[in-house]
Design a protein around this motif. Structure first.
Motif, short mmCIF file in Angstrom:
data_model
loop_
_atom_site.label_atom_id
_atom_site.label_comp_id
_atom_site.label_asym_id
_atom_site.label_seq_id
_atom_site.Cartn_x
_atom_site.Cartn_y
_atom_site.Cartn_z
N LEU A 65 0.86 -1.17 0.00
CA LEU A 65 0.00 0.00 0.00
C LEU A 65 0.90 1.22 0.00
O LEU A 65 1.54 1.54 1.00
CB LEU A 65 -0.90 0.01 1.25
CG LEU A 65 -1.65 -1.29 1.56
CD1 LEU A 65 -2.44 -1.16 2.87
CD2 LEU A 65 -2.56 -1.69 0.41
N LEU A 93 -1.00 -1.98 -4.57
CA LEU A 93 -2.31 -1.32 -4.58
C LEU A 93 -2.06 0.16 -4.36
O LEU A 93 -1.83 0.62 -3.25
CB LEU A 93 -3.20 -1.91 -3.50
CG LEU A 93 -4.67 -1.45 -3.50
CD1 LEU A 93 -5.34 -1.72 -4.84
CD2 LEU A 93 -5.45 -2.13 -2.38
N THR A 96 -7.30 4.48 -5.17
CA THR A 96 -8.47 4.51 -4.31
C THR A 96 -9.71 4.06 -5.07
O THR A 96 -10.83 4.25 -4.58
CB THR A 96 -8.68 5.93 -3.74
OG1 THR A 96 -8.65 6.89 -4.82
CG2 THR A 96 -7.59 6.28 -2.73
N ILE A 101 -9.87 -2.13 -5.32
CA ILE A 101 -9.73 -2.61 -3.94
C ILE A 101 -10.46 -3.93 -3.76
O ILE A 101 -9.93 -4.90 -3.20
CB ILE A 101 -10.24 -1.54 -2.96
CG1 ILE A 101 -9.37 -0.29 -3.05
CG2 ILE A 101 -10.26 -2.08 -1.52
CD1 ILE A 101 -9.97 0.93 -2.39
N GLU A 105 -8.70 -7.56 -2.96
CA GLU A 105 -9.10 -8.27 -1.75
C GLU A 105 -9.68 -9.64 -2.06
O GLU A 105 -9.44 -10.61 -1.33
CB GLU A 105 -10.12 -7.43 -0.98
CG GLU A 105 -10.53 -8.07 0.34
CD GLU A 105 -11.58 -7.28 1.08
OE1 GLU A 105 -11.88 -7.66 2.24
OE2 GLU A 105 -12.11 -6.29 0.53
N GLU A 126 -4.02 8.32 0.46
CA GLU A 126 -4.40 7.04 -0.14
C GLU A 126 -3.88 5.86 0.69
O GLU A 126 -4.62 4.90 0.95
CB GLU A 126 -3.85 6.93 -1.57
CG GLU A 126 -4.37 7.99 -2.52
CD GLU A 126 -3.50 9.23 -2.60
OE1 GLU A 126 -3.58 9.95 -3.60
OE2 GLU A 126 -2.72 9.46 -1.64
N THR A 127 -2.64 5.95 1.10
CA THR A 127 -2.03 4.88 1.87
C THR A 127 -2.73 4.71 3.22
O THR A 127 -3.02 3.59 3.67
CB THR A 127 -0.53 5.16 2.07
OG1 THR A 127 0.08 5.38 0.80
CG2 THR A 127 0.15 4.01 2.78
N LEU A 130 -6.27 3.13 2.76
CA LEU A 130 -6.16 1.71 2.42
C LEU A 130 -5.72 0.89 3.62
O LEU A 130 -6.24 -0.21 3.87
CB LEU A 130 -5.16 1.53 1.27
CG LEU A 130 -5.63 2.01 -0.11
CD1 LEU A 130 -4.46 2.06 -1.08
CD2 LEU A 130 -6.75 1.12 -0.66
N TYR A 133 -8.62 0.43 5.93
CA TYR A 133 -9.59 -0.53 5.41
C TYR A 133 -9.14 -1.96 5.68
O TYR A 133 -9.91 -2.79 6.21
CB TYR A 133 -9.81 -0.33 3.91
CG TYR A 133 -10.70 -1.40 3.33
CD1 TYR A 133 -12.06 -1.41 3.61
CD2 TYR A 133 -10.18 -2.43 2.56
CE1 TYR A 133 -12.89 -2.42 3.12
CE2 TYR A 133 -10.99 -3.44 2.06
CZ TYR A 133 -12.35 -3.43 2.35
OH TYR A 133 -13.15 -4.43 1.88
N PHE A 494 -14.54 5.00 -0.70
CA PHE A 494 -13.43 5.13 -1.64
C PHE A 494 -13.91 5.72 -2.96
O PHE A 494 -13.18 6.46 -3.62
CB PHE A 494 -12.74 3.78 -1.86
CG PHE A 494 -11.78 3.41 -0.78
CD1 PHE A 494 -10.54 4.02 -0.68
CD2 PHE A 494 -12.12 2.45 0.17
CE1 PHE A 494 -9.65 3.69 0.33
CE2 PHE A 494 -11.23 2.11 1.19
CZ PHE A 494 -10.00 2.72 1.27
#
Length: 545
Positions: A65, A93, A96, A101, A105, A126-127, A130, A133, A494
């Motif tokens: 990430l 990844l 967003t 995503i 996953e 963004e990092t 993620l 999440y 997102f």
């Protein structure tokens, strides 16, 4: 004489190579750790390899990430350098986009996955979102969820504190005197590469040897990295500022890393070198006189007609430079070559190649737009405009889609470049459609055409788009979200985040009166062909300026 002087002064970190401004030079003094980081990292390779081997026994997938300089180098290494048998699969990844995503996953067994949270500042939006999440996917059910996470960041960041509080499996504190895009040979590049099963010893040894050779040769004639940097800076100064990358087959992934290094370093103060990655190599007739071609050639790769085409381009007066690699581990030396060349080009252009003053603007706009949407609770309004099938020219006053595209295309002039900015999932299907549009525009207009996926390009070419010369003509492509994913604890999804990033960057371009058009797609799986068809019709109605 000037070129030899640059070669002599670079390795001792002579700050007077760059703008004669005390404040800038003080900043630059704290950004030159990349010059010798390979030697420092080489000492810890055995420890990193042993730890990675232990991880490989428990993990099938490693998900990185990170954005820009925190993700591109390891992605390139994993694509180019062979990995040890049985090593985990590395997935980057750096988006967003909610479809991406979900896609990533869905391919994971979370019990046998490890997430690398990589951010120099520790606060990359963004990092951070993620990481939150995927943390939420563990924290409700798993014991000791921190064992599934590793952090790479600078000392003293919020990420370093968070990783400690959450008992991450390991925290790597990178030398703080290295900017993100110069961090390929630091922990940011090497930790993911080691986890992917890449042998770091030859990679770093080649980089160290290349650095020693460069430092020992003050003459530009025997110093390839300095030669390339001087050439790029001098050619940009006379209008050949479209750095067109021509990789052999195995090295195609390298272009994205070179693009972010050069664009973010050299695109500022109204100047810039525009890297062009992913264009198919054409004949002399499809290029203007603003090009310089750099071939990245790995020994043993098929020629595929590349040599003949480059010979024809050289014969037509275009500068052509070749950077050879004997085997994939030469990528270590190749990284350093480009870093040195970029620093030298910045010296010739009299800019600071180690900052990114315009990047924060789009981030600030994104934060403002997110604040508005969370406060109101209302969805984004897409500006009205002409529509054809599922494609909307958002905000255009033209009577139909073809007219909107014709007006936008008519704004392209000699010396310009076109930038396609696609806020879409980076799938093979989307890439094929977008690359065909890239080639279509290049061949019809004889202009350089770049392609970037949002928000990834905001950490790459975004600095160039806003801080570089007013020669960019921008086509932003957004789309409805077929799925969406909530960001834990943020009050938005997102899908909302990537939309806000697109709006924020478009506002930055508008504030600078950059030439731009936004197309919004109802269904990105089919509507790119509508865009291509409408562009063909529009192109028939104009002539290259």
């Amino acid at each position: 004489a000037q070129a030899n002087d640059v070669a002599r002064r670079l390795w001792p970190a002579d700050l007077s190579l760059w703008p004669q401004n005390t404040l800038l030079q003080n900043q630059i003094a704290h950004r030159l750790g990349w010059l010798r980081v390979a030697e420092a990292m080489r000492a810890g390779v055995s420890d990193l390899a042993a730890w990675s081997a232990e991880v490989a026994e428990q993990v099938d997938d490693v998900v990185l990430l990170g954005m820009g300089g925190s993700s591109l180098a390891p992605e390139v290494m994993a694509a180019v350098i062979p990995q040890a048998e049985g090593s985990p699969q590395l997935t980057v990844l750096d988006t967003t986009d909610p479809s991406a995503i979900r896609r990533v996953e869905s391919g994971l067994d979370l019990d046998r996955s490890l997430f690398i949270v990589a951010s120099k500042s520790g606060g990359t939006l963004e990092t951070a979102t993620l990481a939150e999440y995927f943390w939420s996917r563990y924290s409700a059910a798993a014991a000791a969820p921190g064992r599934h996470f590793v952090a790479i960041t600078d000392p003293g960041t919020s990420l370093a504190s968070l990783a400690q509080d959450r008992a991450y499996a390991r925290v790597f504190l990178n030398p703080p005197d290295i900017g993100g895009r110069y961090s390929a040979l630091s922990f940011f590049g090497l930790v993911p590469a080691a986890l992917a099963g890449i042998d770091l010893e030859p990679l770093l040894d080649r980089a160290i040897a290349a650095g020693q050779n460069s430092a020992a040769n003050p003459s530009v004639n025997t110093n390839p990295p300095i030669t390339v940097g001087v050439a790029l800076g001098a050619l940009a100064g006379v209008g050949r500022d479209k750095l067109t990358l021509v990789p052999s087959a195995s090295l195609r992934p390298v272009g994205a890393w070179v693009e972010q290094l050069v664009a973010e370093s050299a695109g500022k103060e109204g100047q810039g070198v525009v890297p062009v990655d992913g264009e198919p190599l054409g004949g002399p007739g499809v290029y203007g006189n603003d090009r310089v071609f750099v071939e990245l050639a790995l020994a043993g790769d098929p020629d595929d007609g590349r040599a003949a085409r480059l010979d024809a381009l050289a014969g037509a007066g275009h500068p052509v430079i070749t950077l050879p690699l004997d085997d994939p581990h030469d990528l270590g030396a190749h990284f350093l070559t480009w870093e040195l060349a970029t620093a030298v080009a910045g010296s010739l252009l009299d800019i600071n190649p180690f900052d990114q003053p315009s990047v924060a603007e789009s981030k600030d706009n994104t934060d403002r737009v997110l604040g508005q949407i969370t406060a109101s609770g209302a969805p984004f309004d897409i500006p009205a405009g002409p529509r054809a099938n599922g494609v909307l020219a958002a905000g255009s006053q033209a009577p139909d889609l073809t007219a909107a595209l014709t007006g936008w295309l008519s704004s392209v002039h000699a010396g310009d470049y076109i930038s396609i900015q696609a806020y879409l999932d980076r799938t093979s299907a989307h890439d094929a459609g977008l690359r065909s549009i890239q080639a279509l525009l290049r061949d019809a207009l004889h202009r350089a055409v770049t392609l970037g996926y949002g928000p990834r390009f905001l950490h790459s070419t975004g600095q160039l788009h806003k801080g570089g010369p007013d020669t960019g003509v921008f086509l932003q492509i957004t789309a409805d979200h077929q799925v969406d994913v909530e960001v834990p604890g943020r009050g938005y999804s997102f899908g909302t985040l990537i939309d806000a990033q697109a709006i924020g960057d478009l506002e930055s371009l508008a504030a600078r009166e950059r030439r731009r058009l936004r197309l919004h797609l109802t269904d990105s799986s089919t509507d790119l062909e509508t865009v291509a068809s409408a562009l063909r019709t529009a192109l028939n109605q104009i002539s290259p300026a």
